[in-house]
Structures are given as C-alpha cells and as structure tokens.
Design a protein around this motif. Structure first.
Motif, PDB file in Angstrom:
ATOM      1  N   LEU A 183       0.799  -1.388   0.012  1.00 11.97           N
ATOM      2  CA  LEU A 183      -0.077   0.112   0.048  1.00 11.97           C
ATOM      3  C   LEU A 183       0.917   1.354  -0.105  1.00 11.97           C
ATOM      4  O   LEU A 183       0.757   1.973  -0.839  1.00 11.97           O
ATOM      5  N   GLN A 223      -1.603  -0.065  -6.821  1.00 15.65           N
ATOM      6  CA  GLN A 223      -2.943   0.217  -6.910  1.00 15.65           C
ATOM      7  C   GLN A 223      -3.997  -0.679  -6.740  1.00 15.65           C
ATOM      8  O   GLN A 223      -5.134  -0.464  -6.072  1.00 15.65           O
ATOM      9  N   ALA A 226      -4.710  -0.780  -2.878  1.00 16.52           N
ATOM     10  CA  ALA A 226      -5.594   0.521  -2.641  1.00 16.52           C
ATOM     11  C   ALA A 226      -6.993   0.684  -3.024  1.00 16.52           C
ATOM     12  O   ALA A 226      -7.844   1.107  -2.302  1.00 16.52           O
ATOM     13  N   GLU A 227      -7.211   0.056  -4.158  1.00 20.09           N
ATOM     14  CA  GLU A 227      -8.627   0.010  -4.503  1.00 20.09           C
ATOM     15  C   GLU A 227      -9.489  -0.983  -3.662  1.00 20.09           C
ATOM     16  O   GLU A 227     -10.614  -0.875  -3.510  1.00 20.09           O
ATOM     17  N   ALA A 285     -10.321   0.798  -0.593  1.00 21.20           N
ATOM     18  CA  ALA A 285     -11.152   1.618  -0.877  1.00 21.20           C
ATOM     19  C   ALA A 285     -12.675   1.159  -0.736  1.00 21.20           C
ATOM     20  O   ALA A 285     -13.490   1.890  -0.347  1.00 21.20           O
TER      21      ALA A 285
END
Length: 125
Positions: A11, A16, A19-20, A23
């Motif tokens: 992270l 990414q 991170a997604e 989210a």
C-alpha cells in the motif's frame, strides 16, 4: 480487515490494486506488531522519511489493534494447531493470526501460511 506487513508495504509502495481493495472496505486494522515490523524495515530503507510519514498517516486513519490478555488465548490455540499440523509460521504472523481470530477479522496478506489456520480468511490482492 487486518493488514499484514506485506499489505502495508504494498500500500505505501503505491500498489493500486490494494489501494482499490481498501477503498471498498475503508475500515481496516493495523496490529501493533505489523507497525513494529514495518518500522524495523524502515531502518534499512533509503526512503525512511517519506515512508515513515506515509505510515503515520495510515496509522491515523486505521484502528490499531494491540495484543492483550485475551489475545494470548487465541495465540496459544493457533500456535498449538499449527504445531500439530507441522506447519509453523513466523512469530509475528502468529500474533497477527491471533488478533484476527480474537476480533473475527480477515487478514489482507500474500502469506500462504495464514491459510493453514482453521477458520482464517485471507484476502489477496
């Protein structure tokens, strides 16, 4: 979800995909043992300042889980179970698994050895 050290590294390293993933599930937990392991890694990094700042921001928006007396019962069960299977795992990961068991949380990790723990759910990115 509990973030393992390799998840924190990914992270903060700009991955990414993780991170997604986070989210979609913004409430995550950081065990103190993971924070300690990551800080240890920072001592050998040429990006100490930048990654240390990013770690501080992650800690601020996470729920930090500390080991307590109840955790020790989960630790003993997990360690005994894995020893019976002949599948030891690193000491820090035993504590992470114990915290996940104690709090009924999934572990975000690439470490396959968490799959050996009965009832443990591992999230891979």
């Amino acid at each position: 979800m509990i973030l393992d050290t390799n998840a924190v590294s990914a992270l903060l390293g700009g991955d990414q995909t993780i991170a997604e993933l986070l989210a979609f599930e913004p409430h995550h937990h950081l065990p103190t043992v993971v924070i300690g392991e990551y800080r240890y890694g920072l001592t050998r990094s040429n990006q100490q300042e930048r990654l240390g700042t990013m770690l501080a921001l992650l800690i601020a928006r996470s729920s930090v889980l500390a080991i307590d007396l109840d955790t020790t019962f989960h630790y003993a069960r997990v360690r005994h179970e894995l020893r019976q299977k002949g599948r030891p795992i690193p000491e820090n990961d035993l504590w992470i698994a114990a915290l996940a068991s104690q709090h009924g949380l999934r572990i975000v990790s690439r470490d396959l050895h968490f799959d050996e723990v009965a009832g443990m759910q591992r999230v891979v990115w």
